[in-house]
Scaffold this motif. Sequence first.
Motif, PDB file in Angstrom:
ATOM      1  N   ALA A  57       0.831  -1.207   0.000  1.00 24.15           N
ATOM      2  CA  ALA A  57       0.000   0.000   0.000  1.00 24.15           C
ATOM      3  C   ALA A  57       0.860   1.250   0.000  1.00 24.15           C
ATOM      4  O   ALA A  57       0.595   2.220  -0.733  1.00 24.15           O
ATOM      5  CB  ALA A  57      -0.921  -0.008   1.224  1.00 24.15           C
ATOM      6  N   MET A  58       1.917   1.254   0.801  1.00 24.90           N
ATOM      7  CA  MET A  58       2.774   2.430   0.903  1.00 24.90           C
ATOM      8  C   MET A  58       3.579   2.678  -0.376  1.00 24.90           C
ATOM      9  O   MET A  58       3.858   3.824  -0.718  1.00 24.90           O
ATOM     10  CB  MET A  58       3.730   2.283   2.091  1.00 24.90           C
ATOM     11  CG  MET A  58       3.056   2.334   3.444  1.00 24.90           C
ATOM     12  SD  MET A  58       2.064   3.825   3.688  1.00 24.90           S
ATOM     13  CE  MET A  58       0.456   3.084   3.939  1.00 24.90           C
ATOM     14  N   LEU A  59       3.933   1.620  -1.108  1.00 22.46           N
ATOM     15  CA  LEU A  59       4.703   1.810  -2.336  1.00 22.46           C
ATOM     16  C   LEU A  59       3.885   2.555  -3.387  1.00 22.46           C
ATOM     17  O   LEU A  59       4.415   3.416  -4.101  1.00 22.46           O
ATOM     18  CB  LEU A  59       5.175   0.462  -2.885  1.00 22.46           C
ATOM     19  CG  LEU A  59       6.328  -0.204  -2.125  1.00 22.46           C
ATOM     20  CD1 LEU A  59       6.669  -1.560  -2.742  1.00 22.46           C
ATOM     21  CD2 LEU A  59       7.563   0.692  -2.113  1.00 22.46           C
ATOM     22  N   PHE A  60       2.596   2.234  -3.501  1.00 21.83           N
ATOM     23  CA  PHE A  60       1.748   2.970  -4.437  1.00 21.83           C
ATOM     24  C   PHE A  60       1.668   4.448  -4.036  1.00 21.83           C
ATOM     25  O   PHE A  60       1.755   5.344  -4.881  1.00 21.83           O
ATOM     26  CB  PHE A  60       0.346   2.361  -4.475  1.00 21.83           C
ATOM     27  CG  PHE A  60       0.256   1.090  -5.269  1.00 21.83           C
ATOM     28  CD1 PHE A  60       0.399   1.102  -6.651  1.00 21.83           C
ATOM     29  CD2 PHE A  60       0.049  -0.123  -4.639  1.00 21.83           C
ATOM     30  CE1 PHE A  60       0.316  -0.067  -7.396  1.00 21.83           C
ATOM     31  CE2 PHE A  60      -0.029  -1.300  -5.369  1.00 21.83           C
ATOM     32  CZ  PHE A  60       0.104  -1.277  -6.755  1.00 21.83           C
ATOM     33  N   THR A  61       1.517   4.688  -2.743  1.00 22.99           N
ATOM     34  CA  THR A  61       1.419   6.065  -2.273  1.00 22.99           C
ATOM     35  C   THR A  61       2.768   6.770  -2.336  1.00 22.99           C
ATOM     36  O   THR A  61       2.841   7.962  -2.637  1.00 22.99           O
ATOM     37  CB  THR A  61       0.860   6.090  -0.830  1.00 22.99           C
ATOM     38  OG1 THR A  61      -0.440   5.482  -0.829  1.00 22.99           O
ATOM     39  CG2 THR A  61       0.749   7.507  -0.310  1.00 22.99           C
ATOM     40  N   ILE A 234      12.228   8.889  -1.423  1.00 23.90           N
ATOM     41  CA  ILE A 234      10.924   8.409  -0.969  1.00 23.90           C
ATOM     42  C   ILE A 234      10.786   6.904  -1.204  1.00 23.90           C
ATOM     43  O   ILE A 234      10.402   6.141  -0.307  1.00 23.90           O
ATOM     44  CB  ILE A 234       9.792   9.175  -1.688  1.00 23.90           C
ATOM     45  CG1 ILE A 234       9.763  10.635  -1.240  1.00 23.90           C
ATOM     46  CG2 ILE A 234       8.439   8.514  -1.416  1.00 23.90           C
ATOM     47  CD1 ILE A 234       8.853  11.505  -2.067  1.00 23.90           C
ATOM     48  N   MET A 235      11.084   6.462  -2.425  1.00 18.62           N
ATOM     49  CA  MET A 235      10.945   5.042  -2.751  1.00 18.62           C
ATOM     50  C   MET A 235      11.950   4.191  -1.984  1.00 18.62           C
ATOM     51  O   MET A 235      11.613   3.094  -1.513  1.00 18.62           O
ATOM     52  CB  MET A 235      11.112   4.834  -4.249  1.00 18.62           C
ATOM     53  CG  MET A 235      10.013   5.456  -5.097  1.00 18.62           C
ATOM     54  SD  MET A 235       8.349   4.837  -4.684  1.00 18.62           S
ATOM     55  CE  MET A 235       8.481   3.129  -5.195  1.00 18.62           C
ATOM     56  N   LEU A 236      13.178   4.678  -1.838  1.00 18.91           N
ATOM     57  CA  LEU A 236      14.190   3.919  -1.111  1.00 18.91           C
ATOM     58  C   LEU A 236      13.818   3.752   0.359  1.00 18.91           C
ATOM     59  O   LEU A 236      14.000   2.668   0.938  1.00 18.91           O
ATOM     60  CB  LEU A 236      15.554   4.602  -1.240  1.00 18.91           C
ATOM     61  CG  LEU A 236      16.270   4.434  -2.583  1.00 18.91           C
ATOM     62  CD1 LEU A 236      17.519   5.308  -2.637  1.00 18.91           C
ATOM     63  CD2 LEU A 236      16.639   2.965  -2.802  1.00 18.91           C
ATOM     64  N   PHE A 365      -2.570  10.729   2.646  1.00 15.26           N
ATOM     65  CA  PHE A 365      -2.141   9.775   1.632  1.00 15.26           C
ATOM     66  C   PHE A 365      -3.168   9.659   0.504  1.00 15.26           C
ATOM     67  O   PHE A 365      -2.826   9.631  -0.677  1.00 15.26           O
ATOM     68  CB  PHE A 365      -1.917   8.392   2.257  1.00 15.26           C
ATOM     69  CG  PHE A 365      -0.750   8.317   3.204  1.00 15.26           C
ATOM     70  CD1 PHE A 365       0.174   9.343   3.292  1.00 15.26           C
ATOM     71  CD2 PHE A 365      -0.571   7.206   4.020  1.00 15.26           C
ATOM     72  CE1 PHE A 365       1.245   9.277   4.160  1.00 15.26           C
ATOM     73  CE2 PHE A 365       0.502   7.118   4.888  1.00 15.26           C
ATOM     74  CZ  PHE A 365       1.412   8.158   4.958  1.00 15.26           C
ATOM     75  N   ILE A 366      -4.436   9.561   0.887  1.00 14.60           N
ATOM     76  CA  ILE A 366      -5.506   9.447  -0.116  1.00 14.60           C
ATOM     77  C   ILE A 366      -5.512  10.667  -1.030  1.00 14.60           C
ATOM     78  O   ILE A 366      -5.572  10.549  -2.266  1.00 14.60           O
ATOM     79  CB  ILE A 366      -6.874   9.289   0.570  1.00 14.60           C
ATOM     80  CG1 ILE A 366      -6.970   7.924   1.264  1.00 14.60           C
ATOM     81  CG2 ILE A 366      -8.015   9.434  -0.454  1.00 14.60           C
ATOM     82  CD1 ILE A 366      -8.178   7.785   2.168  1.00 14.60           C
ATOM     83  N   MET A 367      -5.432  11.853  -0.443  1.00 11.59           N
ATOM     84  CA  MET A 367      -5.540  13.076  -1.225  1.00 11.59           C
ATOM     85  C   MET A 367      -4.314  13.318  -2.107  1.00 11.59           C
ATOM     86  O   MET A 367      -4.431  13.904  -3.186  1.00 11.59           O
ATOM     87  CB  MET A 367      -5.785  14.266  -0.308  1.00 11.59           C
ATOM     88  CG  MET A 367      -7.141  14.250   0.375  1.00 11.59           C
ATOM     89  SD  MET A 367      -8.517  14.026  -0.794  1.00 11.59           S
ATOM     90  CE  MET A 367      -8.302  15.460  -1.857  1.00 11.59           C
ATOM     91  N   VAL A 368      -3.137  12.887  -1.682  1.00  9.21           N
ATOM     92  CA  VAL A 368      -1.953  13.004  -2.549  1.00  9.21           C
ATOM     93  C   VAL A 368      -2.114  12.103  -3.770  1.00  9.21           C
ATOM     94  O   VAL A 368      -1.770  12.494  -4.897  1.00  9.21           O
ATOM     95  CB  VAL A 368      -0.665  12.665  -1.781  1.00  9.21           C
ATOM     96  CG1 VAL A 368       0.520  12.527  -2.736  1.00  9.21           C
ATOM     97  CG2 VAL A 368      -0.364  13.746  -0.754  1.00  9.21           C
ATOM     98  N   ASN A 369      -2.651  10.907  -3.577  1.00  8.44           N
ATOM     99  CA  ASN A 369      -2.932  10.036  -4.717  1.00  8.44           C
ATOM    100  C   ASN A 369      -3.921  10.679  -5.677  1.00  8.44           C
ATOM    101  O   ASN A 369      -3.743  10.642  -6.898  1.00  8.44           O
ATOM    102  CB  ASN A 369      -3.480   8.689  -4.229  1.00  8.44           C
ATOM    103  CG  ASN A 369      -2.406   7.748  -3.722  1.00  8.44           C
ATOM    104  OD1 ASN A 369      -1.459   7.430  -4.426  1.00  8.44           O
ATOM    105  ND2 ASN A 369      -2.532   7.292  -2.487  1.00  8.44           N
ATOM    106  N   ALA A 399      -4.918   5.049  -3.528  1.00 10.81           N
ATOM    107  CA  ALA A 399      -6.014   5.721  -2.816  1.00 10.81           C
ATOM    108  C   ALA A 399      -7.026   4.715  -2.286  1.00 10.81           C
ATOM    109  O   ALA A 399      -7.500   4.824  -1.141  1.00 10.81           O
ATOM    110  CB  ALA A 399      -6.699   6.732  -3.739  1.00 10.81           C
ATOM    111  N   LEU A 400      -7.377   3.719  -3.110  1.00  7.14           N
ATOM    112  CA  LEU A 400      -8.367   2.721  -2.698  1.00  7.14           C
ATOM    113  C   LEU A 400      -7.860   1.864  -1.544  1.00  7.14           C
ATOM    114  O   LEU A 400      -8.596   1.581  -0.585  1.00  7.14           O
ATOM    115  CB  LEU A 400      -8.747   1.845  -3.891  1.00  7.14           C
ATOM    116  CG  LEU A 400      -9.529   2.540  -5.024  1.00  7.14           C
ATOM    117  CD1 LEU A 400      -9.735   1.581  -6.191  1.00  7.14           C
ATOM    118  CD2 LEU A 400     -10.869   3.056  -4.506  1.00  7.14           C
TER     119      LEU A 400
END
Length: 456
Positions: A57-61, A234-236, A365-369, A399-400
């Motif tokens: 979930a965090m990787l998508f965000t 961020i990704m690392l 997190f939702i709103m940044v997506n 977001a989902l």
Amino acid sequence: MSTTANPTALTRTLRLPSLVLFGLAYLTPLIVLGIFGVIASETGGASASAYLVALIAMLFTANSYGRMAKAYPVAGSAYTYVRRTIDGRVGFLVGWAIMLDYLFLPMVIWLIGGAYLQAQFPAVPMPIWIIGFIVITSVLNVIGIKVADRTNLVLMSFQILVIGFFVALSLAHVAGEDGGAGLVSATPFVGIDAGFAGIAGGAAIAAYSFLGFDAVTTLTEETVDPRRTVPKAIMLVALIGGGIFVLVAYVTQLVHPGGTFDSPDTAAFDIAVTIGGNFFGAVFLAALVIAQFTSGLAAQAAGSRLLYAMGRDGVLPRRIFGVLNPRFRTPVLSIGAIAVVGLIAIFMDVATSTSFINFGAFVAFIMVNVAVVVYWARERRSGGAHNVFLYVVAPIIGALVIAYLLTRLDIHAILLGSSWLVIGVVVLAIITRGFRRQPPELGVDAANDAAEDSIS
């Protein structure tokens, strides 16, 4: 380029290793053991799955934060991204929501650290430990991010060393009990009596451990070449931190299968004594306290940058939050404000103080997506071209998934978080005169120019 110092400009000194270190310090890798018993109990012994779900979930965000950091390389994180892409009023509410994380997380960190020390040294009152944490971290953050950076390096090294010993001792213990075959098992992922709802609930709790990757974006204006450096960092941070969490949860669950403990809150300490004896138990306890200090240092630094960004925009009082100390080039009053909030820990307990932090983070997190998708649509209308998967598909999935994890939070967290948002709506109505105008802001170009003026 001008070499004249700008009074509203942060100084660019941080590179990729420092940003990754900052993010990992904020994550506090050792926290996976601090809350292991709670997650194992929630998931029925499938804590590794909970962390794996949270990592995905965090990787998508994290991807979405990286897209926005590239588009808008200024301090402010989710608050800045949403107000630039969607609307200033929505951005204000996102910033207000995430203040639950940035303002109160340092308080929780200092409270937990104080609780560990007070349990070990009961003769010393809890407020002494809490005030000690606050004073030391505040001084380091006031002196400057480079000093905090060096301190993080030393403390993170010790923390990683203890994690390494914990993993090695756990593997040795399991091999001694069950042979080499015992080291490979699906049990930490499927549990004893685990179900999907329990794993999802555990993932919602495990998300606490991932709140550092977004904090990296608050240091954008102190980063060299932020359009390239921040997305990579961020990704690392998410990948390295998540990998550590899944590995440690796996080996710890091998030592103690299932989710039944005498005390879930101290389960990892009991396991440390089991695998390494009383001496390692003492070292482990010391590492937990140091980890809380390291995390508090990073959390206060990130929170002060959010307050600085909102103060500079005029959403918060500019004369208090939107200024930098001329000597240290740090937002001293914003750092002090978080220190004052931290004093509330003296009057609270851990359960109450942590109950609504994730609500604000999940909303952000939702709103940044959502902001990434809006940005893609706007750029497409103006002739720009961006990767559909990175800018549309991944953010929608992110977001989902985060929205689902939000529904798995404790009902008290949802109620308290919703109440905080209602207060934010009232504040917004006041400063926008009934929502009829946008909240005050400092344009992206002006912010970038101010930051660049500080480069010598």
